[in-house]
Scaffold this motif. Sequence first.
Motif, PDB file in Angstrom:
ATOM      1  N   ASP A 138       0.827  -1.200   0.000  1.00 17.94           N
ATOM      2  CA  ASP A 138       0.000   0.000   0.000  1.00 17.94           C
ATOM      3  C   ASP A 138       0.863   1.254   0.000  1.00 17.94           C
ATOM      4  OD1 ASP A 138      -2.142  -1.750   0.289  1.00 17.94           O
ATOM      5  OD2 ASP A 138      -2.059  -1.656   2.470  1.00 17.94           O
ATOM      6  N   ALA A 139       0.308   2.357  -0.518  1.00 18.67           N
ATOM      7  CA  ALA A 139       1.005   3.639  -0.468  1.00 18.67           C
ATOM      8  C   ALA A 139       1.068   4.131   0.977  1.00 18.67           C
ATOM      9  CB  ALA A 139       0.289   4.663  -1.341  1.00 18.67           C
ATOM     10  N   ASN A 140       2.127   4.828   1.316  1.00 23.57           N
ATOM     11  CA  ASN A 140       2.358   5.280   2.687  1.00 23.57           C
ATOM     12  C   ASN A 140       1.918   6.729   2.876  1.00 23.57           C
ATOM     13  OD1 ASN A 140       4.371   3.115   4.150  1.00 23.57           O
ATOM     14  ND2 ASN A 140       4.527   3.095   1.932  1.00 23.57           N
ATOM     15  N   HIS A 141       1.625   7.076   4.122  1.00 18.50           N
ATOM     16  CA  HIS A 141       1.162   8.426   4.431  1.00 18.50           C
ATOM     17  C   HIS A 141       2.343   9.372   4.674  1.00 18.50           C
ATOM     18  CE1 HIS A 141      -3.049   7.476   4.506  1.00 18.50           C
ATOM     19  NE2 HIS A 141      -2.892   6.536   5.411  1.00 18.50           N
ATOM     20  N   GLU A 142       2.176  10.596   4.217  1.00 11.34           N
ATOM     21  CA  GLU A 142       3.203  11.629   4.332  1.00 11.34           C
ATOM     22  C   GLU A 142       3.690  11.799   5.764  1.00 11.34           C
ATOM     23  OE1 GLU A 142       3.375  16.531   3.940  1.00 11.34           O
ATOM     24  OE2 GLU A 142       1.734  15.414   3.031  1.00 11.34           O
ATOM     25  N   ALA A 143       2.760  11.812   6.716  1.00 13.64           N
ATOM     26  CA  ALA A 143       3.131  12.083   8.109  1.00 13.64           C
ATOM     27  C   ALA A 143       4.132  11.067   8.639  1.00 13.64           C
ATOM     28  CB  ALA A 143       1.874  12.097   8.980  1.00 13.64           C
ATOM     29  N   HIS A 144       4.008   9.813   8.212  1.00 16.92           N
ATOM     30  CA  HIS A 144       4.911   8.769   8.701  1.00 16.92           C
ATOM     31  C   HIS A 144       6.222   8.763   7.922  1.00 16.92           C
ATOM     32  CE1 HIS A 144       0.754   6.920   9.603  1.00 16.92           C
ATOM     33  NE2 HIS A 144       1.169   7.577  10.658  1.00 16.92           N
ATOM     34  N   VAL A 145       6.145   8.999   6.628  1.00 19.23           N
ATOM     35  CA  VAL A 145       7.359   9.040   5.806  1.00 19.23           C
ATOM     36  C   VAL A 145       8.300  10.134   6.312  1.00 19.23           C
ATOM     37  CG1 VAL A 145       8.271   9.534   3.501  1.00 19.23           C
ATOM     38  CG2 VAL A 145       6.258   8.073   3.759  1.00 19.23           C
ATOM     39  N   LYS A 146       7.758  11.310   6.609  1.00 20.70           N
ATOM     40  CA  LYS A 146       8.591  12.446   7.032  1.00 20.70           C
ATOM     41  C   LYS A 146       9.327  12.175   8.333  1.00 20.70           C
ATOM     42  CE  LYS A 146       6.357  16.340   4.693  1.00 20.70           C
ATOM     43  NZ  LYS A 146       5.568  17.590   4.864  1.00 20.70           N
ATOM     44  N   LYS A 147       8.759  11.331   9.184  1.00 24.79           N
ATOM     45  CA  LYS A 147       9.425  11.012  10.443  1.00 24.79           C
ATOM     46  C   LYS A 147      10.677  10.161  10.210  1.00 24.79           C
ATOM     47  CE  LYS A 147       5.461  11.319  13.567  1.00 24.79           C
ATOM     48  NZ  LYS A 147       4.624  10.605  14.569  1.00 24.79           N
ATOM     49  N   LEU A 148      10.647   9.324   9.190  1.00 18.53           N
ATOM     50  CA  LEU A 148      11.754   8.394   8.952  1.00 18.53           C
ATOM     51  C   LEU A 148      12.896   9.019   8.159  1.00 18.53           C
ATOM     52  CD1 LEU A 148       9.636   5.200   8.143  1.00 18.53           C
ATOM     53  CD2 LEU A 148      11.042   5.569  10.176  1.00 18.53           C
ATOM     54  N   VAL A 149      12.586   9.863   7.176  1.00 12.71           N
ATOM     55  CA  VAL A 149      13.638  10.355   6.281  1.00 12.71           C
ATOM     56  C   VAL A 149      14.536  11.399   6.933  1.00 12.71           C
ATOM     57  CG1 VAL A 149      12.330   9.851   4.194  1.00 12.71           C
ATOM     58  CG2 VAL A 149      12.139  12.119   5.249  1.00 12.71           C
ATOM     59  N   GLN A 150      14.203  11.854   8.126  1.00 14.26           N
ATOM     60  CA  GLN A 150      15.056  12.854   8.772  1.00 14.26           C
ATOM     61  C   GLN A 150      16.333  12.239   9.347  1.00 14.26           C
ATOM     62  OE1 GLN A 150      13.461  14.425  12.616  1.00 14.26           O
ATOM     63  NE2 GLN A 150      11.783  12.982  12.301  1.00 14.26           N
ATOM     64  N   PHE A 151      16.407  10.910   9.371  1.00 13.71           N
ATOM     65  CA  PHE A 151      17.576  10.240   9.949  1.00 13.71           C
ATOM     66  C   PHE A 151      18.477   9.677   8.851  1.00 13.71           C
ATOM     67  CE2 PHE A 151      14.083   9.917  12.982  1.00 13.71           C
ATOM     68  CZ  PHE A 151      14.659  10.541  14.069  1.00 13.71           C
ATOM     69  N   GLY A 152      19.757   9.517   9.164  1.00 11.91           N
ATOM     70  CA  GLY A 152      20.706   8.911   8.248  1.00 11.91           C
ATOM     71  C   GLY A 152      21.162   9.859   7.152  1.00 11.91           C
ATOM     72  N   THR A 153      21.866   9.287   6.194  1.00 12.12           N
ATOM     73  CA  THR A 153      22.326  10.034   5.013  1.00 12.12           C
ATOM     74  C   THR A 153      22.168   9.143   3.794  1.00 12.12           C
ATOM     75  OG1 THR A 153      24.617   9.242   5.251  1.00 12.12           O
ATOM     76  CG2 THR A 153      24.051  11.341   6.334  1.00 12.12           C
ATOM     77  N   HIS A 154      22.238   9.759   2.616  1.00  7.94           N
ATOM     78  CA  HIS A 154      22.225   8.979   1.386  1.00  7.94           C
ATOM     79  C   HIS A 154      23.099   9.674   0.355  1.00  7.94           C
ATOM     80  CE1 HIS A 154      19.152  12.020   0.412  1.00  7.94           C
ATOM     81  NE2 HIS A 154      19.394  11.747  -0.863  1.00  7.94           N
ATOM     82  N   VAL A 155      23.555   8.891  -0.615  1.00 10.19           N
ATOM     83  CA  VAL A 155      24.429   9.414  -1.662  1.00 10.19           C
ATOM     84  C   VAL A 155      23.641   9.491  -2.960  1.00 10.19           C
ATOM     85  CG1 VAL A 155      26.517   9.016  -3.017  1.00 10.19           C
ATOM     86  CG2 VAL A 155      26.497   8.494  -0.562  1.00 10.19           C
ATOM     87  N   ARG A 156      23.680  10.653  -3.580  1.00  9.37           N
ATOM     88  CA  ARG A 156      23.016  10.858  -4.863  1.00  9.37           C
ATOM     89  C   ARG A 156      23.968  11.568  -5.797  1.00  9.37           C
ATOM     90  NH1 ARG A 156      17.298  13.734  -4.592  1.00  9.37           N
ATOM     91  NH2 ARG A 156      18.613  15.234  -3.492  1.00  9.37           N
TER      92      ARG A 156
END
Length: 528
Positions: free
Chosen positions: A289-307
């Motif tokens: 299922d597609a995820n809700h914005e409110a929950h996604v935003k809580k997770l992406v604030q942690f860690g780093t990624h390379v682009r």
Amino acid sequence: MYSNSILDQIKADETLGAGNFLYKLRDIVGDVTEQSLFLDTAYVDHTGTARDSLSVEDILTLADGLANWYLEKGVSPKDPVALFFEDSVTYYIHFVALTSIGAIPTHLNPFLKLETAVEFIARTGACIAMVDDAHIALREQAAIPVFALDEIQIPSGDRKKPIYTHHNDDPVMLVHTSGTTGFPKAVRSDHLPMAYGVLKQLKGNVGTRILTALPHSHGSGMTILMSGLLRGAKMLVQTKKQPESMFAAIQKFQADMVIAFPKTFVDMCRFDLTKVDLNCVSYWLAIGDANHEAHVKKLVQFGTHVRKGIEHEGSVFIDNLGSSEISYAAFKKVHSLYETDYGRQVGTTFDWMDVAILDEGGNVLPENEVGYVGIKGPCLTKGYWNNTLLSEKNRLGGYWLSGDLAYKSSDGKYYHMDRVTDRVTTAEGPLYSCFTEELVLANFSDVFECSVVGIHSNDGRQKAVMAIELAKDATETIEKIGERINQLLEDRNVPKIAKFVADDPVNFVGVTGKRLKRVMREEITLDE
């Protein structure tokens, strides 16, 4: 991780698919004795040895022994074999064994009620069933032979038969659906279609240390293991999905990618994530299922990624919307700290998928009109096993109906509005439950989670009921929040909610552990 040269050889092998990929991998790589799978719940083999890690060679050795045992029991090519275990890597090892002799592993959801499991097995035509201790009661009711894991006696010697030669359209698994909308269905997955998305994405920029908390009885669990092992990643098979167990496993394994169904991520978000070390995570991947914005935003604030060779603050959340019938996913959307386009946007389709928004007659709708999601593509199921009628009812205008309602915007992006079964037909017009839930979660911080269902009223129509789980730091009552929610809906020309009820994580939960709107409709009544 394997080199690009090895990945090119894997992709170039036109005979490689879900039914033989691990054997093919050994042929290409040669030495596959390095430990690849790490287990939070040990796998106990036929000798009683508990293993907390496995190499590809270990898996193949175990599978070869099991294949010989299945042959002794009379299992032959195209025979469905029911597997009913607790969530674990056991499903995967038996999958490899059965496909190696051309049989069809038929995976049952571990949480099915016994009577449902008996009926599911009967509908698939399975010739035998395998169970663990937790499901041994099946033996009393099933109409076919039922064997327990501890009854397996592996014959001595090498494989009795060579690896089965699959054609691209040979069935290699019967995948169970969640049962969200009714009795779980057995979805046919074939040799090449089940592997197609994995092979197309083999060189994708994804994790090297992957924690998979998907249900390992499900087709998605199988394809993720296929993807990781073919790429040479280290993988932790996580069966304990409670937030505390997830946090501990992420830290101990130092996972740079975490894969799960949305519910697992929602449960994690109930905790104060600032008190958990998630800095090792670069990617979160949700399937289903597609995820809700409110929950996604809580997770992406942690860690780093390379682009593009540059390290960026925050992790990436990859939202792959799909279903059991698609084998991989139809839509992909990448979220990060730098993305702002939410609002039920599920992004674009994978290159190999043909998606159309259809009306009830199978005609393609214009942009920005909500309709049925129709899908064509090389990874799509051929239908439901032993149920041609239901399969045909899921086809419209040459497309397979995913069961979703969505629209396509003028810039080519897709927006998911609801499941067909969850749309609420009120006297004021249609209310799309997923869209409404997204609107509420994005605008009311006191609401941690909410679910909308339609309840039939005395006038023959439906009225919308919203179950609200308040945030731990909520300052308003559900009654007050409800008044403000209905004002927002009125301002957006969305039908109002007729009733608000309190909710918590254990309410309205089905056998999958997922909150089921079908259960809500059965248990909630209107005040009329």
